[in-house]
Motif scaffolding. Structure first.
Motif, mmCIF file in Angstrom:
data_model
loop_
_atom_site.group_PDB
_atom_site.id
_atom_site.type_symbol
_atom_site.label_atom_id
_atom_site.label_comp_id
_atom_site.label_asym_id
_atom_site.label_seq_id
_atom_site.Cartn_x
_atom_site.Cartn_y
_atom_site.Cartn_z
ATOM 1 N N ALA A 257 38.735 43.229 12.046
ATOM 2 C CA ALA A 257 39.095 44.225 11.042
ATOM 3 C C ALA A 257 37.885 44.681 10.234
ATOM 4 O O ALA A 257 37.852 45.813 9.746
ATOM 5 N N ALA A 258 36.886 43.813 10.096
ATOM 6 C CA ALA A 258 35.708 44.142 9.295
ATOM 7 C C ALA A 258 34.683 44.980 10.037
ATOM 8 O O ALA A 258 33.711 45.448 9.439
ATOM 9 N N LEU A 259 34.867 45.199 11.326
ATOM 10 C CA LEU A 259 33.889 45.923 12.124
ATOM 11 C C LEU A 259 33.832 47.397 11.728
ATOM 12 O O LEU A 259 34.847 48.011 11.411
ATOM 13 N N ARG A 260 32.620 47.940 11.777
ATOM 14 C CA ARG A 260 32.413 49.361 11.535
ATOM 15 C C ARG A 260 31.455 49.913 12.583
ATOM 16 O O ARG A 260 30.507 49.245 12.998
ATOM 17 N N ASP A 261 31.700 51.137 12.982
ATOM 18 C CA ASP A 261 30.809 51.878 13.884
ATOM 19 C C ASP A 261 30.560 51.155 15.201
ATOM 20 O O ASP A 261 29.456 51.209 15.743
ATOM 21 N N LEU A 262 31.560 50.480 15.720
ATOM 22 C CA LEU A 262 31.456 49.853 17.029
ATOM 23 C C LEU A 262 31.754 50.890 18.103
ATOM 24 O O LEU A 262 32.298 51.966 17.825
ATOM 25 N N ARG A 263 31.409 50.554 19.339
ATOM 26 C CA ARG A 263 31.666 51.432 20.473
ATOM 27 C C ARG A 263 32.300 50.642 21.608
ATOM 28 O O ARG A 263 32.111 49.441 21.720
ATOM 29 N N SER A 264 33.051 51.335 22.449
ATOM 30 C CA SER A 264 33.635 50.775 23.674
ATOM 31 C C SER A 264 34.393 49.468 23.443
ATOM 32 O O SER A 264 34.170 48.481 24.141
ATOM 33 N N PRO A 265 35.307 49.417 22.479
ATOM 34 C CA PRO A 265 36.050 48.169 22.266
ATOM 35 C C PRO A 265 37.030 47.888 23.398
ATOM 36 O O PRO A 265 37.564 48.804 24.028
ATOM 37 N N ALA A 266 37.273 46.603 23.650
ATOM 38 C CA ALA A 266 38.249 46.168 24.649
ATOM 39 C C ALA A 266 38.753 44.791 24.252
ATOM 40 O O ALA A 266 38.031 44.022 23.600
ATOM 41 N N SER A 267 39.984 44.468 24.630
ATOM 42 C CA SER A 267 40.548 43.168 24.261
ATOM 43 C C SER A 267 41.767 42.852 25.110
ATOM 44 O O SER A 267 42.456 43.762 25.597
ATOM 45 N N ASP A 268 42.028 41.551 25.271
ATOM 46 C CA ASP A 268 43.286 41.099 25.864
ATOM 47 C C ASP A 268 44.186 40.488 24.802
ATOM 48 O O ASP A 268 45.214 39.893 25.123
#
Length: 320
Positions: A257-268
């Protein structure tokens, strides 16, 4: 089919000359869950033959296009249980799904075998429902249509859009399809529609709008539908999510939740991965592949540094 060579850590086939050069900043050790996210230095890497067990697993999952047809991979499901491909033979083009090494099952034969292209797809857990998007032109700003097909018979179009916005990347979960489409002025809306059996006599309801904003296409993350979204002032981006169970906004794990300006997120839903730029934010900085798993106190950088051009050196950097 994947190639028959893999980058492995130096010492498995590298020559002494390979080990003499400077190492590259790459992967943090797997055991450093509590370590800072700054990348560490590991030994160089070189190409070596795949283990025989890997070769056998790849061969078992190989798909060979029907004779005289060209296949373009579009999507592959969990554990390669299903694969969605575009098949062309020079006169026609179609979208097809391949399940458990069976023959391709046609989803849709395109009206225009030159202009129309398969964009993205997803398949329900039971394999019955396939949602797929078709781009109706050669450029990414062309109109597109989104369909859902029933393996037991029947298909319907869920949406069509000619407005600028995120390209559709459908998600099929819990008897419904989720997607985003542009609504004008740089904004987009996330919609959902049930995978109601076509031809059942029931009238399918209009798609339900769930969230609007300056957003990217959503992706499944366990029990959440997540997406990257711009802040109100447009100066940064963050992740947002809703619950598949309630279709209401849902909280994300603290470090995510604290992330900013990330790219290409992915998750299971348990492991999250994304790309972020160097801390200085300069144009010349290297991107980093960052991973966070439940139970870890903070994200860990797993890979840093742009890959070397293929052929420029006999050894490059590798992930531990």
């Amino acid at each position: 089919m994947l190639g028959s060579a893999l980058l492995v850590l130096a010492g498995l086939g590298c020559s002494p000359a390979d080990r003499s050069g400077p190492t590259q900043p790459t992967a943090a050790p797997a055991s450093s869950a509590s370590a800072p996210s700054r990348p560490t230095h590991v030994r160089a890497a070189c190409e070596a033959p795949l283990p025989e067990s890997w070769r056998a697993a790849l061969a078992a999952g190989e798909f060979r296009a029907p004779r005289g047809q060209r296949a373009v991979l579009t999507e592959i499901g969990p554990r390669a249980r299903w694969t969605v491909v575009q098949l062309s033979d020079g006169q026609s083009r179609r979208a097809a799904v391949v399940e458990d090494a069976e023959a391709p099952r046609t989803l849709l034969t395109f009206a225009d075998p030159v202009e129309h292209q398969l964009l993205a797809a997803d398949v329900s857990a039971d394999g019955r429902w396939t949602a797929f998007a078709v781009l109706e032109g050669r450029t990414l700003d062309s109109p597109w249509s989104l369909y859902v097909q029933d393996a037991e018979g029947g298909m319907r179009r869920l949406a069509r859009s000619a407005l600028p916005g995120p390209l559709p990347h459908p998600v099929v979960r819990d008897g419904a399809v989720f997607w985003a489409q542009g609504t004008g002025r740089g904004r987009a809306t996330i919609f959902t529609s049930p995978v109601r059996p076509p031809g059942s006599g029931d009238t399918a309801p209009a798609p339900r709008a769930l969230h609007s904003g300056v957003i990217e296409a959503p992706f499944a993350a366990g029990g959440l539908l997540a997406w990257r979204e711009a802040s109100a002032d447009g100066r940064s981006t963050k992740l947002s999510a809703l619950s598949f169970a309630t279709l209401r906004p849902a909280g994300l794990p603290g470090p995510v939740a604290a992330l900013r300006d990330l790219r290409s997120p992915a998750s299971d839903g348990t492991t999250w991965a994304w790309v972020e730029d160097d801390e200085d934010g300069g144009d010349g900085g290297d991107p980093r592949l960052v991973v966070w798993r439940q139970g870890q106190p903070s994200p860990v950088t797993r890979l840093s540094g742009a890959p070397r051009p293929r052929g420029s050196t006999s050894c490059g950097s590798a992930v531990n």
